[in-house]
Every structure is written in structure tokens, then in C-alpha cells.
Design a protein around this motif. Sequence first.
Motif, short mmCIF file in Angstrom:
data_model
loop_
_atom_site.label_atom_id
_atom_site.label_comp_id
_atom_site.label_asym_id
_atom_site.label_seq_id
_atom_site.Cartn_x
_atom_site.Cartn_y
_atom_site.Cartn_z
N PRO A 7 0.82 -1.23 0.00
CA PRO A 7 0.00 0.00 0.00
C PRO A 7 0.84 1.26 0.00
N LEU A 8 1.98 1.25 0.73
CA LEU A 8 2.84 2.43 0.75
C LEU A 8 3.44 2.72 -0.62
N ILE A 9 3.85 1.65 -1.32
CA ILE A 9 4.40 1.83 -2.67
C ILE A 9 3.33 2.36 -3.62
N GLU A 10 2.11 1.82 -3.52
CA GLU A 10 1.03 2.27 -4.39
C GLU A 10 0.70 3.73 -4.14
N TRP A 11 0.56 4.09 -2.86
CA TRP A 11 0.25 5.48 -2.53
C TRP A 11 1.41 6.40 -2.91
#
Length: 281
Positions: A7-11
Amino acid sequence: MMKKLTPLIEWGTLLFCTGMVCFFLVVILWDLISKGAPSLSWEFVTSLPSEGMTKGGILPAIIGTVLLTMITALVSVPFGISCAIYLNEYAKDTWLTRLIRASIRNLAGVPSIIYGLFGLALFVQGLQMGTSLISAGLTLGLLSLPYVIITTEEALRRIPASTREAALAIGATQFESIRDVVLPSALPGILTGVVLTLSRAAGETAPILFTGVAFYINNPTGFLNQEFMSLPYHLYMLSTQHQAIEEVRPLAYGTALVLIIVVFLLNLTAFYVRYKHSKDE
């Protein structure tokens, strides 16, 4: 560990891409405003070009763009909305309707210059309308028609089937349920798609290049069967084809800024319609 990082990479990717787009948008707008604002004045907006297009204003181009957009709306909006209503509310899911939908989506991806050549063959030469405002408006209407159909059908699909069933359950006919229930609920999405489509059409150059736009017209009003001026083509000529490009560069930036303002106002109208409807609900 990977589940937490995903999720951190996507955001992070989303924020980076959004930031890059906003950055370049700000750079472009700042360049236009800083170089075009000195040319903006009441005289620039309300006067005719003069001295070989090196001085004066852009009134004929503004009027031509407004009239062209109105003709485009008259051609594309009624037919596009009617077609979308039929496809979504009346037509059965058969191979023919699937073929029609696929054809409409393919038409939306056709380059605009192809529409210009088609308008030249059909309206200018085939129907003998000549290079005129009406030929260009009809061409842009055909270009905008697939977008209006697609956006309208998407807006209609967002209305739950239970809404239609509730209207039918109280004795309304299918036509009455569409007219009184479905269309009012889908109206914000329809209007948003229509306004965004018209704002795109207002900035087109290639389709009108073959069908009626002119470098200079000394009559700011004109008629449907005459050539006309438009902001996109006027900007193109000042930027690339004028014999004194350096001399008219400030006018080109001023024209670009006016065109951006027109498109911005059209887009702002679409957002306002959606906001007002959601607030009323």
C-alpha cells in the motif's frame, strides 16, 4: 512485510505521478499567464485584428469559437443522449448492440484530422455546403457524438436497477420512468460529460482546418454559410505561419490565455453542475 509495503508503494507512486502532473501544469500555466497577461485588455477582446494581424484584437475568433461550439452542441447533444438512452434502456443485449457499442468506442478513438477529411468529403464537397461555419460545426458534431453517447450511457448505468423497478411498480410506464426518474438522477453525469466534450471540441484545430476556418475575416459576426475565425486556428497561425512571428508572439500568448480561460470556464461549469446537484440531494 510485503503486504505492509505494497500500500505504501502504491500510494507513493500515485502521489508522485499526481505531483508531477500538477508541477508541469503549474509551469505551463505560469508561462502562459506571465507572457499572455500583458496582452489582455478590453480592446484585445473586443476589437478586430489590424495591420497584418500584428495589432488589434481577437473578437472574430472569439465569436467564431462560440458559434462553432453552439452548432456542435446542437448536433451532438440531442442525438448522442437519445442514442445512449436507447442503447441502455431499450436495446437488448445482442450481438448487434455489442457491435454498435464497439463501433462507437472505436469512433471515439479516431484521430480528429480524419473527421476533418470526412467533413470535407461529406459536407463541403458532397452536400456542397462549401467551406463554412455550418460545415465545420457539423464535422465537430460528428466528432463529439461518440463521446456524448459514451458518457451519457455511463451516467445511465450508474442508476440502480431498483430505481427503475420502483417506478414501474407504482404504475409508471417505461418511458415515464426514464423521463421522470432515471434521467433526472443521471443528469449531473450527463451534463458533465457534455460540457467536457464541448470544451474539448472548442479547442480542436484539425477538423475545422479543412471545413471552414480562415486566417482572417473582417466581419466579426458572419453567417453560417461563410468562413469564420476560431481561437485554436488563430493561435496556430500566429505561432507558426505568420511572417512576423517574433512580433506577434505576445498576441499568440494572449490568444492562448483566452482559449485556456474559455475551456476552464466550461470545465468549471461542469464541476458546478455536479456539485450543486449533489448538494441538493
